[in-house]
Each structure stands twice: as C-alpha cells, then as structure tokens.
Design an enzyme around this catalytic site. Structure first.
Site, short mmCIF file in Angstrom:
data_model
loop_
_atom_site.label_atom_id
_atom_site.label_comp_id
_atom_site.label_asym_id
_atom_site.label_seq_id
_atom_site.Cartn_x
_atom_site.Cartn_y
_atom_site.Cartn_z
N GLU A 136 -6.55 3.02 -9.11
CA GLU A 136 -7.67 3.67 -8.41
C GLU A 136 -8.22 4.86 -9.21
O GLU A 136 -9.14 5.53 -8.76
CB GLU A 136 -7.23 4.14 -7.01
CG GLU A 136 -7.03 2.98 -6.04
CD GLU A 136 -6.71 3.40 -4.62
OE1 GLU A 136 -6.33 4.56 -4.39
OE2 GLU A 136 -6.83 2.55 -3.73
N ASP A 243 2.84 1.37 -0.90
CA ASP A 243 3.01 2.73 -1.43
C ASP A 243 4.40 3.27 -1.10
O ASP A 243 5.00 3.97 -1.91
CB ASP A 243 1.93 3.65 -0.84
CG ASP A 243 0.53 3.19 -1.23
OD1 ASP A 243 0.39 2.60 -2.32
OD2 ASP A 243 -0.40 3.40 -0.44
O1 RIB Z 1 -2.33 1.47 -0.15
C1 RIB Z 1 -3.04 1.99 0.92
C2 RIB Z 1 -4.15 2.88 0.44
O2 RIB Z 1 -5.08 2.11 -0.31
C3 RIB Z 1 -4.96 3.53 1.52
O3 RIB Z 1 -4.42 4.77 1.90
C4 RIB Z 1 -6.35 3.60 0.91
O4 RIB Z 1 -6.83 4.91 0.73
C5 RIB Z 1 -6.27 2.84 -0.41
O5 RIB Z 1 -6.11 3.69 -1.48
#
Ligand code: RIB
Length: 294
Positions: A136, A243
């Site tokens: 990202e 995450d």
């Molecule tokens: O992995 C989940 C995350 O993906 C979310 O919090 C959203 O912001 C994206 O980055």
C-alpha cells in the site's frame, strides 16, 4: 529479542455492514456504518506490538485529523513512530464492505501513503530483527529501506496483490500473502500449499500462503512445507485477520522461536482477529494468542 521495523500505510477505515454484497449496478441500504483505524502497515505494527514486539513504524500521513488520530493510536500502542512523514496529500482512507458472513471487500484511497519516501538521512534503528512491509506504499521506497537492513528478516506482505518490482524482490527474504493474492500472483487457481510451493520455486524466497479457516502453509524454495491448522472461532469480521497474522508472525520471529511455533501462534492471532468488528479493535494481545495456540 530484536526489534521490528514496519514500513507501511495508515488508512481511516469506514466499514459498511451489509446483508450481502451488491451486484454490479445495484443500490443497497447498509445495516450500519462505523469508522476504525486501518491501513495494513499500521494494523500490522499494532498487531506486532500487542503480540509483545518492540515496534517502530515508518509511515506517511496528511496534515489532518485522521493523521493526528493515527499518531495518537501509535503512541497509545507503544509504537515508536519512526520518521513519520507529513505530506500535502490527505491521510489514506479505505471503504470496507462487510457481509453477514464477516467477509469483506476493501477499496483503498492511497492519499499520503502513495508519497511515502525514504526519510532524508535515514539510519535504521539498531537491532532490527524483522522488517515488514506491504504494497500500500511505494515499492521503490520499501526496496531502499529493505536494502538498508541486510541483517533483518525482511518480510513482504504482497497485499494488495500486484507484480513485485525486481529490486524489491531482490531485497526481500520472505513473501506472505493470502490465497486470493497468491492466485493472482501465480496467475492460476490451486490449493494454498501448491500456490506456496509454486511461488517459492519461482521467486526463490520462503513463501507463506494464509488460507483463512484452512490455516497457513509455509513453503521453502527447496520444496519443504510447514503448515498450521486454524483454531475454530465464531467469525464476526475478517477485516484485519491477515494483519494480525503478519504482526504476530513478526513479533514471534523476532523472539527466535522455532518456525512451527511461530506459524501456529500467528495463525491463532489471525483467528482471534475474526471474532470482533473492525481491524484494530480485533487485533489480539499476546496472552490470548498464547492461550489459543497452546
Ligand atoms: O487489511 C485490512 C486493511 O486493508 C484495512 O484496515 C484497510 O485500511 C486496508 O488497508
């Protein structure tokens, strides 16, 4: 225990709860809407800290309320906000559609995340055992930062799925991605273990494919696979499960635990993250992870 450096995004998440996902061209009424902290980088940093890691974060924010909220979150979670850059772009944002089964669809608006750069005069914090990044934020900056940390285990979460720049792959030791992302990267559908093996052979890197309720599969380029089953939990919202896995994986790797144990504990963290709404509220703490992993 070595430290963890996360290079990554922060997003302000807006979660829309739906009975089901809309079809193309269809209008639906949401059952509810809630804001949460998000962004894969920030989520993974929080997850690593809650799992017991000593965490520093490099991120980019806008000069706005969302950026201030991010800094407050990191301070509350005990994360050293290393070289946080303030940009003219607004803080990143994400809209998350959540269906009745807890599955999600996520659209991100990168904003400041797209402007993350190598901090001027950057010197890596001493004693970093694990460096962790996602897609990202710009790949070239991650590659440069990874190159500055040759002694760390450099883990790239290939999310959102995209081709990896050769310079970034060259500076990466391990790839972690979910089965959907693995299918996109491998350009075929297959079982998670087969995708992990294929990507490990292709990239000559260790590859972990996470597969939700089916657990996770860690393939090495020599063809050896370690797997961990996922504990059964009641699923409320899968947002942030990946995450939680990554952050816990980084924290337990930095402790030097055996690979099988690191994988089992990381899978348990991912499972726990499915049991509550929102990304950050659901990221589990060390005691809960260890209790579930056994
Ligand atoms: O992995 C989940 C995350 O993906 C979310 O919090 C959203 O912001 C994206 O980055």
């Amino acid at each position: 225990m070595g430290g963890i450096l996360v290079i990554g995004s922060y997003n302000r998440d807006t979660v829309l709860r739906l009975a089901r996902f809309p079809a193309p061209g269809e209008t639906l009424t949401a059952l509810g809407m809630a804001p949460f902290h998000g962004g894969k980088g920030s989520n993974q940093a929080v997850a690593a800290a809650r799992a017991g890691g000593r965490v520093a974060l490099i991120a980019a924010l806008g000069a706005d309320h969302a950026g201030q909220a991010a800094q407050a979150l990191w301070a509350a979670e005990g994360i050293a906000a290393q070289a946080v850059q303030t940009t003219s772009a607004p803080t990143g944002a994400a809209t998350i559609l959540l269906d009745a089964a807890g599955e999600n669809q996520i659209i991100i608006i990168p904003g400041a995340n797209a402007e993350l750069a190598v901090p001027v005069g950057f010197t890596p914090p001493a004693d970093i055992a694990v460096a962790l990044a996602q897609l990202e934020t710009p790949q070239a900056a991650t590659a440069a930062l990874f190159r500055a940390l040759p002694g760390a285990r450099r883990i790239l979460n290939v999310a959102p799925a995209a081709p990896i720049l050769p310079e970034l792959l060259a500076a990466t030791d391990m790839l972690v991605l979910n089965e959907t992302e693995a299918g996109i990267l491998a350009q075929r559908e297959a079982a998670p273990a087969a995708l992990a093996l294929a990507l490990a052979a292709e990239t000559m890197r260790d590859v972990i494919v996470t597969a939700g309720a089916a657990g996770a599969f860690w393939a090495r380029p020599d063809g050896i696979v370690i797997d961990a089953a996922a504990p059964r939990v009641a699923v409320a919202d899968t947002t942030g499960a990946g995450d939680a896995f990554l952050g816990a994986f980084a924290a337990f790797s930095a402790e030097g635990l055996a690979p099988e144990r690191v994988l089992r504990q990381a899978v348990s963290a991912g499972a726990l993250a499915c049991t509550q709404d929102g990304a950050v509220p659901s990221l589990p703490y060390r005691a809960a992870i260890l209790a579930l992993a056994g």
